[in-house]
Design a protein around this motif. Structure first.
Motif, mmCIF file in Angstrom:
data_model
loop_
_atom_site.group_PDB
_atom_site.id
_atom_site.type_symbol
_atom_site.label_atom_id
_atom_site.label_comp_id
_atom_site.label_asym_id
_atom_site.label_seq_id
_atom_site.Cartn_x
_atom_site.Cartn_y
_atom_site.Cartn_z
ATOM 1 N N LEU A 297 37.684 21.362 15.302
ATOM 2 C CA LEU A 297 37.893 22.630 15.198
ATOM 3 C C LEU A 297 38.963 23.125 16.137
ATOM 4 O O LEU A 297 39.685 24.351 15.966
ATOM 5 N N THR A 298 39.378 22.300 17.087
ATOM 6 C CA THR A 298 40.428 22.654 17.925
ATOM 7 C C THR A 298 41.824 21.923 17.706
ATOM 8 O O THR A 298 42.793 22.192 18.349
ATOM 9 N N GLY A 299 41.842 20.739 16.862
ATOM 10 C CA GLY A 299 42.663 19.831 16.449
ATOM 11 C C GLY A 299 42.778 18.897 17.527
ATOM 12 O O GLY A 299 43.873 18.008 17.634
ATOM 13 N N ASN A 300 41.862 18.688 18.481
ATOM 14 C CA ASN A 300 42.053 17.561 19.594
ATOM 15 C C ASN A 300 41.790 16.418 18.866
ATOM 16 O O ASN A 300 42.519 15.329 19.347
ATOM 17 N N VAL A 301 41.128 15.939 17.632
ATOM 18 C CA VAL A 301 41.150 15.054 16.837
ATOM 19 C C VAL A 301 41.679 15.511 15.553
ATOM 20 O O VAL A 301 41.041 16.514 14.922
ATOM 21 N N ARG A 302 42.443 14.591 14.792
ATOM 22 C CA ARG A 302 42.780 15.237 13.425
ATOM 23 C C ARG A 302 42.773 13.827 12.478
ATOM 24 O O ARG A 302 42.813 12.665 13.054
ATOM 25 N N PHE A 303 42.796 13.862 11.342
ATOM 26 C CA PHE A 303 42.799 12.994 10.453
ATOM 27 C C PHE A 303 44.329 12.557 9.984
ATOM 28 O O PHE A 303 45.369 13.191 9.976
ATOM 29 N N SER A 304 44.259 11.219 9.919
ATOM 30 C CA SER A 304 45.665 10.642 9.920
ATOM 31 C C SER A 304 46.637 11.277 8.801
ATOM 32 O O SER A 304 47.684 11.172 9.035
ATOM 33 N N GLU A 305 45.884 11.619 7.693
ATOM 34 C CA GLU A 305 46.699 12.059 6.650
ATOM 35 C C GLU A 305 47.348 13.655 6.659
ATOM 36 O O GLU A 305 48.316 13.929 6.054
ATOM 37 N N PHE A 306 47.005 13.999 7.655
ATOM 38 C CA PHE A 306 47.702 15.539 8.139
ATOM 39 C C PHE A 306 48.239 15.604 9.387
ATOM 40 O O PHE A 306 48.018 15.136 10.448
ATOM 41 N N GLU A 307 49.648 15.984 9.332
ATOM 42 C CA GLU A 307 50.540 16.096 10.238
ATOM 43 C C GLU A 307 50.979 17.342 10.633
ATOM 44 O O GLU A 307 51.645 17.491 11.893
ATOM 45 N N SER A 308 50.911 18.332 9.756
ATOM 46 C CA SER A 308 51.752 19.635 9.859
ATOM 47 C C SER A 308 51.097 20.439 11.267
ATOM 48 O O SER A 308 49.667 20.327 11.428
ATOM 49 N N GLU A 309 51.727 21.106 11.689
ATOM 50 C CA GLU A 309 51.285 22.027 13.126
ATOM 51 C C GLU A 309 50.319 22.921 12.428
ATOM 52 O O GLU A 309 50.271 23.493 11.346
ATOM 53 N N TRP A 310 49.140 23.154 13.408
ATOM 54 C CA TRP A 310 48.264 24.429 12.954
ATOM 55 C C TRP A 310 49.088 25.668 13.233
ATOM 56 O O TRP A 310 50.109 25.745 13.857
ATOM 57 N N LYS A 311 48.569 26.556 12.670
ATOM 58 C CA LYS A 311 49.130 28.097 12.696
ATOM 59 C C LYS A 311 47.922 29.231 13.380
ATOM 60 O O LYS A 311 46.959 29.052 13.448
ATOM 61 N N GLU A 312 48.757 29.966 14.162
ATOM 62 C CA GLU A 312 47.990 31.270 14.716
ATOM 63 C C GLU A 312 48.122 32.197 13.675
ATOM 64 O O GLU A 312 49.142 32.827 13.383
ATOM 65 N N VAL A 313 46.696 32.866 13.507
ATOM 66 C CA VAL A 313 46.473 34.017 12.405
ATOM 67 C C VAL A 313 45.787 34.955 13.150
ATOM 68 O O VAL A 313 45.019 34.785 13.959
ATOM 69 N N LYS A 314 45.802 36.165 12.478
ATOM 70 C CA LYS A 314 44.926 37.341 12.817
ATOM 71 C C LYS A 314 43.772 37.080 11.826
ATOM 72 O O LYS A 314 44.049 36.947 10.503
ATOM 73 N N LEU A 315 42.585 37.298 12.050
ATOM 74 C CA LEU A 315 41.578 37.299 10.976
ATOM 75 C C LEU A 315 41.606 37.953 9.910
ATOM 76 O O LEU A 315 40.985 37.841 8.688
ATOM 77 N N GLY A 316 42.209 39.410 10.231
ATOM 78 C CA GLY A 316 42.619 40.414 9.065
ATOM 79 C C GLY A 316 43.392 39.714 8.113
ATOM 80 O O GLY A 316 43.615 40.109 6.769
ATOM 81 N N ASP A 317 44.219 38.602 8.445
ATOM 82 C CA ASP A 317 45.420 38.092 7.637
ATOM 83 C C ASP A 317 44.719 37.038 6.648
ATOM 84 O O ASP A 317 45.255 36.748 5.629
ATOM 85 N N ILE A 318 43.429 36.573 7.015
ATOM 86 C CA ILE A 318 42.889 35.514 6.098
ATOM 87 C C ILE A 318 41.510 35.891 5.630
ATOM 88 O O ILE A 318 40.984 35.197 4.736
ATOM 89 N N LEU A 319 40.972 37.052 6.279
ATOM 90 C CA LEU A 319 39.834 37.362 5.652
ATOM 91 C C LEU A 319 39.789 39.069 5.230
ATOM 92 O O LEU A 319 40.199 39.490 6.322
ATOM 93 N N LYS A 320 39.513 39.429 4.133
ATOM 94 C CA LYS A 320 39.419 40.766 3.945
ATOM 95 C C LYS A 320 37.828 41.227 3.605
ATOM 96 O O LYS A 320 36.878 40.534 3.396
ATOM 97 N N GLU A 321 37.831 42.459 4.135
ATOM 98 C CA GLU A 321 36.343 43.236 4.075
ATOM 99 C C GLU A 321 36.074 43.506 2.707
ATOM 100 O O GLU A 321 36.822 43.727 1.974
ATOM 101 N N ARG A 322 34.576 43.260 2.420
ATOM 102 C CA ARG A 322 34.054 43.414 1.223
ATOM 103 C C ARG A 322 33.070 44.556 1.559
ATOM 104 O O ARG A 322 32.185 44.677 2.187
ATOM 105 N N ASN A 323 33.155 45.760 0.552
ATOM 106 C CA ASN A 323 32.266 47.081 0.740
ATOM 107 C C ASN A 323 31.823 47.455 -0.532
ATOM 108 O O ASN A 323 31.796 48.614 -0.915
ATOM 109 N N ASP A 324 31.283 46.259 -1.011
ATOM 110 C CA ASP A 324 30.625 46.674 -2.619
ATOM 111 C C ASP A 324 29.498 47.105 -2.417
ATOM 112 O O ASP A 324 28.665 46.613 -1.757
ATOM 113 N N VAL A 325 29.192 48.605 -3.037
ATOM 114 C CA VAL A 325 27.947 48.902 -2.847
ATOM 115 C C VAL A 325 27.381 49.435 -4.144
ATOM 116 O O VAL A 325 28.159 49.452 -5.179
ATOM 117 N N GLY A 326 26.046 49.779 -4.279
ATOM 118 C CA GLY A 326 25.517 50.313 -5.491
ATOM 119 C C GLY A 326 24.899 49.132 -6.481
ATOM 120 O O GLY A 326 24.695 49.450 -7.651
#
Length: 406
Positions: free
Chosen positions: A205-234
């Motif tokens: 989960l830190t990228g210290n160990v990676r699988f050989s088939e993946f080479e692209s750099e990891w990206k920094e994101v804000k949690l709001g960019d990848i997770l939206k809030e759900r407020n369904d009620v009723g």
């Protein structure tokens, strides 16, 4: 119908084999209490004499206890009612957690929360260790107290036990010890598996160990960019769910706690499979989980759903890492821990570093999920073995199942 089987007899404690005896604790053991030296006199403490408390017993998963958290000095021993107990004494908690027990590996003393048994030649100490589980209800039944319940030495002395011949006691203890060893092996295996998973999480989960088939750099994101809030009620017809630290999102009916949920559930939030729910006031402690269910949860929870090209399972594992939990604590608002809360407006600005491709996220999540499944299977096996041992113990210690001693 209902008659006494051949080879058995009726006694005050029930039907037992005809050549077993019934004896009181007073007849087969010396019962010893304990004491606590003056805690303000440091000359009484930190000596070379083991001093056992109920906490030591609860922390000790093994049959024998070898170490204690605290020790007392010879001076402390002389100036208290603590007593040196020999090896193979059965130490039993006699207040609050009545019936919890261990066997002393070496000489030891206890505080006053014990009734300890020094067995005479007619009583095998390991047999007694197991028998206490069968007699636990009787100990509790005879206990009294307001602040906490406690059973007196006088009441313990009166309790009667089934007593097989010495060789049969030993054989029963040997059989149950074999089961204990199997249980211990499973517990150790589970502990190792859990440590292996922790190591994998730290590296994957830190990228210290990676699988050989993946080479692209990891990206920094804000949690709001990848997770939206759900407020369904009723959604009043959906099943009530809960979010726990240990098991994540579960059915509320599976919790062994009183249901304190509001009768009016109009503001309860809907959660769907693949969503992540977290306890708004305890996210800083890591109380979150990925949902496998559709249901409703208390408004005290926050629900987020992954956006496109984001693995919810990966994010759920990421949220269990110490680094993310520290961030959740830092971004929570409140004067003291009891009032801290992490609402979505603060949650969404937290930064995280994740793999760019959902394929790599899913691969990491798959490896960790496999570890979880292996751990769960081992836990189920452990539960089964414990249940089998409990049934066997009940039958052996009451003579319903006989053992060969030759």
């Amino acid at each position: 119908m209902g008659g006494i089987p051949e080879g058995y007899k009726e006694t005050k404690i029930g039907v037992i084999p005809e050549y077993w005896d019934v004896k009181s604790f007073k007849e087969v053991s010396k019962i010893v209490g304990g004491g606590t030296p003056d805690t303000e006199n440091m000359d009484f403490w930190n000596g070379n004499i083991r001093w056992c408390t109920p906490t030591d017993i609860s922390k000790n998963s093994a049959k024998f206890i070898e170490k204690t958290e605290k020790t007392i000095s010879e001076l402390g021993l002389k100036n208290s009612s603590a007593t040196i107990l020999p090896p193979n004494t059965v130490l039993m908690c006699s207040r609050a957690t009545i019936g919890e027990k261990s066997i002393s590996k070496y000489e030891i003393t206890t505080n006053q929360g014990f009734k300890s048994f020094i067995c005479n030649n007619s009583l095998n100490f390991e047999y007694l260790y197991y028998l206490i589980d069968i007699l636990k209800k009787e100990f509790i039944k005879r206990a009294n107290g307001t602040t906490f319940i406690e059973i007196s030495k006088k009441d313990v002395e009166k309790i009667q036990m089934p007593l097989p011949p010495a060789k049969e006691q030993q054989k029963i203890a040997e059989i149950l010890s074999t089961w204990d060893k199997s249980i211990e092996k499973l517990e150790n295996l589970i502990s190792k598996k859990i440590e292996t998973k922790k190591g994998l999480m730290q590296n994957l989960l830190t990228g210290n160990v990676r699988f050989s088939e993946f080479e692209s750099e990891w990206k920094e994101v804000k949690l709001g960019d990848i997770l939206k809030e759900r407020n369904d009620v009723g959604y009043l017809d959906l099943e009530l769910l809960a979010i726990t630290m240990k098991n994540g999102v579960i059915k509320r009916s599976e919790l062994d706690l009183k249901d304190n949920s509001s009768e009016n559930k109009s503001k309860y939030k809907r959660i769907l499979p693949g969503d992540i729910g977290y306890n708004t006031m305890r996210m800083w402690q890591g109380v979150s989980g990925l949902s496998n269910y559709e249901g409703i949860v208390s408004p005290a929870y926050t629900i987020v759903t992954p956006k496109k090209d984001v693995s919810g399972e990966y994010i759920a594992y990421l949220f269990k890492t110490s680094n993310m939990i520290n961030l959740f604590h830092r971004y929570s608002q409140g004067l003291v821990n009891d009032t801290l809360n992490l609402k979505y407006k603060n949650f969404k600005i937290i930064n995280a570093i994740i793999p760019k491709s959902i394929e790599e996220q899913e691969k990491i999540a798959s490896v960790l999920s496999t570890q979880d499944k292996e751990i769960e299977l081992l836990k189920q096996k452990l539960e089964l073995v414990n249940t089998q041992k409990k049934g066997l113990m009940q039958n052996l210690l009451t003579g319903k199942i006989r053992v060969k001693t030759s």
